[in-house]
Design a protein around this motif. Structure first.
Motif, PDB file in Angstrom:
ATOM      1  N   LEU A  62      34.438 -16.537  43.843  1.00  0.00           N
ATOM      2  CA  LEU A  62      33.500 -18.413  44.062  1.00  0.00           C
ATOM      3  C   LEU A  62      34.386 -19.971  43.999  1.00  0.00           C
ATOM      4  N   THR A  63      34.304 -20.796  44.698  1.00  0.00           N
ATOM      5  CA  THR A  63      35.483 -22.192  45.169  1.00  0.00           C
ATOM      6  C   THR A  63      34.521 -23.170  44.131  1.00  0.00           C
ATOM      7  N   CYS A  64      35.733 -23.449  43.153  1.00  0.00           N
ATOM      8  CA  CYS A  64      34.705 -24.669  42.669  1.00  0.00           C
ATOM      9  C   CYS A  64      36.002 -26.114  43.291  1.00  0.00           C
ATOM     10  N   LEU A  65      34.713 -27.354  43.948  1.00  0.00           N
ATOM     11  CA  LEU A  65      34.995 -28.575  44.187  1.00  0.00           C
ATOM     12  C   LEU A  65      34.642 -29.567  43.043  1.00  0.00           C
ATOM     13  N   GLN A  66      35.572 -30.688  42.639  1.00  0.00           N
ATOM     14  CA  GLN A  66      35.751 -31.646  41.912  1.00  0.00           C
ATOM     15  C   GLN A  66      35.119 -32.914  42.688  1.00  0.00           C
ATOM     16  N   ILE A  67      33.486 -32.956  43.126  1.00  0.00           N
ATOM     17  CA  ILE A  67      32.911 -34.281  43.149  1.00  0.00           C
ATOM     18  C   ILE A  67      31.732 -34.855  42.561  1.00  0.00           C
ATOM     19  N   ASP A  68      32.342 -36.178  42.407  1.00  0.00           N
ATOM     20  CA  ASP A  68      30.922 -37.474  42.593  1.00  0.00           C
ATOM     21  C   ASP A  68      29.891 -37.043  43.212  1.00  0.00           C
ATOM     22  N   ILE A  69      28.898 -37.581  43.655  1.00  0.00           N
ATOM     23  CA  ILE A  69      28.049 -36.874  44.316  1.00  0.00           C
ATOM     24  C   ILE A  69      26.917 -38.319  44.829  1.00  0.00           C
ATOM     25  N   THR A  70      28.185 -38.992  44.035  1.00  0.00           N
ATOM     26  CA  THR A  70      27.266 -40.777  44.080  1.00  0.00           C
ATOM     27  C   THR A  70      28.599 -41.352  45.202  1.00  0.00           C
ATOM     28  N   ASP A  71      29.477 -40.466  45.571  1.00  0.00           N
ATOM     29  CA  ASP A  71      30.809 -41.153  46.245  1.00  0.00           C
ATOM     30  C   ASP A  71      31.147 -40.099  47.518  1.00  0.00           C
ATOM     31  N   TYR A 121      19.853 -44.471  38.201  1.00  0.00           N
ATOM     32  CA  TYR A 121      18.887 -43.494  38.319  1.00  0.00           C
ATOM     33  C   TYR A 121      19.400 -43.015  39.932  1.00  0.00           C
ATOM     34  N   PHE A 122      18.603 -44.140  40.763  1.00  0.00           N
ATOM     35  CA  PHE A 122      18.592 -43.973  42.433  1.00  0.00           C
ATOM     36  C   PHE A 122      19.911 -43.266  42.924  1.00  0.00           C
ATOM     37  N   GLN A 123      21.499 -44.141  42.504  1.00  0.00           N
ATOM     38  CA  GLN A 123      22.246 -43.247  42.919  1.00  0.00           C
ATOM     39  C   GLN A 123      22.320 -41.830  42.473  1.00  0.00           C
ATOM     40  N   VAL A 124      22.167 -41.584  41.248  1.00  0.00           N
ATOM     41  CA  VAL A 124      22.280 -39.994  41.562  1.00  0.00           C
ATOM     42  C   VAL A 124      21.204 -39.261  41.413  1.00  0.00           C
ATOM     43  N   ASN A 125      19.786 -39.930  40.686  1.00  0.00           N
ATOM     44  CA  ASN A 125      18.694 -38.321  41.023  1.00  0.00           C
ATOM     45  C   ASN A 125      18.421 -38.956  43.347  1.00  0.00           C
ATOM     46  N   SER A 126      18.548 -39.509  43.958  1.00  0.00           N
ATOM     47  CA  SER A 126      17.524 -39.749  44.664  1.00  0.00           C
ATOM     48  C   SER A 126      18.792 -39.642  46.496  1.00  0.00           C
ATOM     49  N   ILE A 127      19.444 -41.048  45.837  1.00  0.00           N
ATOM     50  CA  ILE A 127      20.395 -41.626  47.582  1.00  0.00           C
ATOM     51  C   ILE A 127      21.221 -40.191  46.988  1.00  0.00           C
ATOM     52  N   ALA A 128      22.596 -39.623  45.929  1.00  0.00           N
ATOM     53  CA  ALA A 128      23.009 -38.590  46.228  1.00  0.00           C
ATOM     54  C   ALA A 128      22.611 -37.020  47.317  1.00  0.00           C
ATOM     55  N   LYS A 173      12.909 -39.819  40.893  1.00  0.00           N
ATOM     56  CA  LYS A 173      12.707 -38.405  41.648  1.00  0.00           C
ATOM     57  C   LYS A 173      11.262 -38.428  42.577  1.00  0.00           C
ATOM     58  N   ALA A 174      10.435 -39.506  42.560  1.00  0.00           N
ATOM     59  CA  ALA A 174       9.054 -39.993  44.092  1.00  0.00           C
ATOM     60  C   ALA A 174      10.430 -40.365  45.159  1.00  0.00           C
ATOM     61  N   ALA A 175      11.461 -41.072  45.150  1.00  0.00           N
ATOM     62  CA  ALA A 175      12.106 -41.616  46.347  1.00  0.00           C
ATOM     63  C   ALA A 175      13.426 -40.321  46.804  1.00  0.00           C
ATOM     64  N   LEU A 176      13.233 -39.081  45.645  1.00  0.00           N
ATOM     65  CA  LEU A 176      14.207 -37.708  46.305  1.00  0.00           C
ATOM     66  C   LEU A 176      12.806 -36.916  47.170  1.00  0.00           C
ATOM     67  N   ASN A 177      12.079 -36.651  46.502  1.00  0.00           N
ATOM     68  CA  ASN A 177      10.254 -36.275  47.302  1.00  0.00           C
ATOM     69  C   ASN A 177      10.398 -36.994  48.975  1.00  0.00           C
ATOM     70  N   MET A 178      10.889 -38.344  48.513  1.00  0.00           N
ATOM     71  CA  MET A 178      10.130 -39.133  50.318  1.00  0.00           C
ATOM     72  C   MET A 178      11.498 -38.666  50.630  1.00  0.00           C
ATOM     73  N   PHE A 179      13.069 -38.690  50.552  1.00  0.00           N
ATOM     74  CA  PHE A 179      13.947 -38.428  51.578  1.00  0.00           C
ATOM     75  C   PHE A 179      14.217 -37.225  51.111  1.00  0.00           C
TER      76      PHE A 179
END
Length: 256
Positions: A62-71, A121-128, A173-179
């Motif tokens: 196990l390897t842990c990585l600290q990231i903010d996936i909106t970046d 919401y979109f940054q975290v739930n969709s774009i990431a 979440k609808a945008a996530l599904n489309m992405f």
């Protein structure tokens, strides 16, 4: 995991593994001898004590990585670290999701709509997720079967929406599904062995759902362990033609 049966040294990435469903996946997959490496991401160190303890106890696996996936730059850096160790991934699941926090609550009416909150919401739930898809593609381009899954939500189904409310969460979440449906089409050309899906986990007893569990029947409120087992059972049954689909925890397909 059945889809890994032909692979003796599978590599896994769990995104958003500090708690809840993501942590549950790490705990479950650490027990699987067919998995060689697990990479697990977290955003806030103070919320990742359990995950970091697991890493110290399972440092070879196990390897842990600290990231903010909106970046995006942090995603690029994390993928570079993974590629320095392995040249392929067989299973990636993005468990990051935002419904509420100290400053954010799901909207009950139009009066509560706030542009900054919608953007979060979109940054975290969709774009990431689509940024992950962009930068993980080289690790999926191999000749072994692989799966790229994202945790979505039934409330992100436009066809199933009968109650309204929760504008930002539903729409993101609808945008996530489309992405991810669109990613599945491109991956079908560029990484044809990869199955891309979105998954509804059911209502799981986590910090995300806790304020909203009051109306959930006891039999419909799942423990993290049960949710992980149910989602793995769905994943194990996936076929190539399922790429781009939206599945519920019981394996049924959800409407868009």
């Amino acid at each position: 995991m059945a889809f890994i049966n032909q692979i003796s040294n599978a590599n896994v990435l769990i995104v958003g593994a500090s708690q809840g469903i993501g942590l549950g996946f790490v705990q479950k997959l650490l027990q699987d001898d067919k998995i060689a490496k697990i990479y697990a991401t977290y955003r806030q160190q103070e919320l990742a004590d359990e995950l970091i303890t697991l890493e110290s106890e399972n440092s070879e696996k196990l390897t842990c990585l600290q990231i903010d996936i909106t970046d995006e730059s942090q995603i690029i850096e994390a993928v570079q670290k993974i590629r320095a160790q392995v040249n392929k991934l067989h299973f990636v699941i993005n468990c990051v999701g935002l419904l509420h926090d100290e400053t954010l609550q799901p909207e009950k009416s139009l009066r509560q709509i706030n542009a900054d909150n919608l953007l979060r919401y979109f940054q975290v739930n969709s774009i990431a997720s689509v940024l992950l898809a962009k930068h993980l593609l080289p690790l999926f381009r191999h000749q072994e079967r692989s799966i790229f899954a994202s945790i979505s939500a039934k409330v992100g189904s436009i066809g199933d929406n009968q109650l309204g409310g929760w504008y930002g969460y539903r729409a993101s979440k609808a945008a996530l599904n489309m992405f991810m449906r669109t990613v599945a089409i491109e991956y079908g050309r560029n990484s044809p062995k990869t199955i891309v899906v979105t998954l509804h986990p059911g209502t799981t007893d986590t910090r995300l759902s806790r304020p909203f569990q009051g109306n959930v029947p006891a039999e419909k409120l799942f423990s993290v362990e049960r949710t992980v087992s149910q989602l793995l059972a769905v994943i194990e049954q996936l076929q190539q033609e399922d790429s781009g689909q939206f599945f519920s925890w019981d394996g049924s397909r959800l409407p868009w």
